[in-house]
Design a protein around this motif. Structure first.
Motif, PDB file in Angstrom:
ATOM      1  N   ASP A  30      -3.185   4.427   2.460  1.00 13.25           N
ATOM      2  CA  ASP A  30      -3.165   4.277   3.681  1.00 13.25           C
ATOM      3  C   ASP A  30      -1.889   3.968   4.418  1.00 13.25           C
ATOM      4  O   ASP A  30      -1.481   2.706   4.007  1.00 13.25           O
ATOM      5  CB  ASP A  30      -4.382   3.093   4.085  1.00 13.25           C
ATOM      6  CG  ASP A  30      -4.626   3.022   5.591  1.00 13.25           C
ATOM      7  OD1 ASP A  30      -3.697   3.364   6.229  1.00 13.25           O
ATOM      8  OD2 ASP A  30      -5.550   2.154   5.849  1.00 13.25           O
ATOM      9  N   THR A  33      -1.284   0.659   6.520  1.00 17.88           N
ATOM     10  CA  THR A  33      -1.258  -0.632   5.757  1.00 17.88           C
ATOM     11  C   THR A  33      -0.436  -0.589   4.442  1.00 17.88           C
ATOM     12  O   THR A  33      -0.207  -1.729   3.867  1.00 17.88           O
ATOM     13  CB  THR A  33      -2.585  -1.004   5.304  1.00 17.88           C
ATOM     14  OG1 THR A  33      -3.188  -0.226   4.172  1.00 17.88           O
ATOM     15  CG2 THR A  33      -3.525  -1.002   6.507  1.00 17.88           C
ATOM     16  N   GLU A  35      -1.207   0.678   1.637  1.00 14.81           N
ATOM     17  CA  GLU A  35      -1.940   0.568   0.540  1.00 14.81           C
ATOM     18  C   GLU A  35      -2.214   1.686  -0.165  1.00 14.81           C
ATOM     19  O   GLU A  35      -1.883   2.907   0.206  1.00 14.81           O
ATOM     20  CB  GLU A  35      -3.552   0.572   0.932  1.00 14.81           C
ATOM     21  CG  GLU A  35      -4.424   0.515  -0.044  1.00 14.81           C
ATOM     22  CD  GLU A  35      -6.095   0.569   0.391  1.00 14.81           C
ATOM     23  OE1 GLU A  35      -6.744   0.408  -0.311  1.00 14.81           O
ATOM     24  OE2 GLU A  35      -6.256   0.121   1.531  1.00 14.81           O
ATOM     25  N   ASP A 124     -11.752  -2.828   1.992  1.00 17.66           N
ATOM     26  CA  ASP A 124     -10.833  -3.512   1.836  1.00 17.66           C
ATOM     27  C   ASP A 124     -10.230  -3.507   0.258  1.00 17.66           C
ATOM     28  O   ASP A 124     -11.152  -3.208  -0.652  1.00 17.66           O
ATOM     29  CB  ASP A 124     -11.033  -5.103   1.934  1.00 17.66           C
ATOM     30  CG  ASP A 124     -10.019  -6.036   1.794  1.00 17.66           C
ATOM     31  OD1 ASP A 124      -8.909  -6.218   2.520  1.00 17.66           O
ATOM     32  OD2 ASP A 124     -10.044  -6.597   0.382  1.00 17.66           O
ATOM     33  N   ASN A 218      -4.232   7.751   8.101  1.00 18.90           N
ATOM     34  CA  ASN A 218      -3.274   7.520   8.854  1.00 18.90           C
ATOM     35  C   ASN A 218      -1.826   7.863   8.521  1.00 18.90           C
ATOM     36  O   ASN A 218      -0.904   7.209   8.360  1.00 18.90           O
ATOM     37  CB  ASN A 218      -3.191   5.785   8.888  1.00 18.90           C
ATOM     38  CG  ASN A 218      -4.569   5.139   9.650  1.00 18.90           C
ATOM     39  OD1 ASN A 218      -5.087   5.824  10.569  1.00 18.90           O
ATOM     40  ND2 ASN A 218      -4.969   4.132   8.818  1.00 18.90           N
TER      41      ASN A 218
END
Length: 239
Positions: A30, A33, A35, A124, A218
């Protein structure tokens, strides 16, 4: 109801688990973020088994039941889909009042009010629950972790939006061939899994070919070229 003798998850995971259980199977980024999560075939299978056990033991899902999945392209979504198929369920990718359960991200809770059971995913990276869930909604991250990471499948009904296991597998293999995906490939995709065709092209075809998937959400255009090099990408998907 006529049930197939093997599930779609059996068809997809069995060859991979036999040939390369420890190699990277899904690498998720991602870019909003930062991640990055990477799962081997064995770890993905364990998550799928936990999901299948959750569906069967906690929600009473039986082969042929309809399971609505309203989730983005994400490594946890892959686990949910494989778990639903392992439980013999038919996956639908829309709010469906005939579904026995819906697995959704928090923003889709208002879309599944007519579905009898709902499990919400925070997506998450650290497994934190969805905050402030309404009464009666199950938190997936909290519930799934207590279930076993082995699952013994029985039989399956339709696999995806009315298509049988064999039909979905045949479509996936045809898609892999048309996209030039082979078992030696490391596949980069920034595509959504928001329709049956998109899901087959972007996920099921990759697994059916025995390839490894790098799924990005994203996406940051500035890092794509570097990612192709660092992740040793050999094929990029686009629609």
């Amino acid at each position: 109801m006529n049930h197939a003798s093997r599930t779609l998850t059996d068809a997809l995971l069995d060859p991979i688990l036999k040939n390369d259980p420890a190699g990277p199977r899904v690498t998720f980024y991602d870019d909003a973020t930062g991640e990055r999560v990477e799962l081997s075939a064995l770890t993905l299978a364990n998550w799928a088994a936990k999901t299948a056990n959750l569906l069967r033991d906690e929600f009473g899902v039986e082969p042929g039941a309809r399971v609505a999945v309203l989730l983005p392209a994400h490594w946890q979504t892959a686990a949910v889909l494989l778990g639903a198929w392992w439980a013999g369920a038919e996956v639908v990718l829309e709010a469906d009042a005939d579904a026995e359960i819906a697995l959704v991200s928090a923003q889709h809770l208002g879309d599944v009010e007519d579905v009898p059971e709902v499990a919400a995913l925070s997506l998450d990276a650290f497994g934190r629950p969805v905050p402030d869930l309404p009464v009666g909604i199950t938190d997936y991250a909290t519930s799934v972790r207590v279930h076993g990471d082995q699952f013994r499948p029985t039989v399956a009904g339709p696999a995806l939006a009315g298509k049988s296991v064999d039909d979905v597998l045949a479509a996936a293999l045809a898609s892999a061939e048309s996209q030039g995906i082979t078992g030696a490939d490391r596949v980069l995709s920034e595509e959504a899994w928001d329709s049956p065709d998109a899901l087959i092209d972007g996920l099921v075809a990759v697994f059916a070919a025995g390839a490894s998937l790098v799924q990005v959400t994203n996406a940051d255009d500035a890092v794509r070229s570097r990612r192709v090099d660092t992740e040793k990408i050999t094929r990029q998907l686009s629609r």
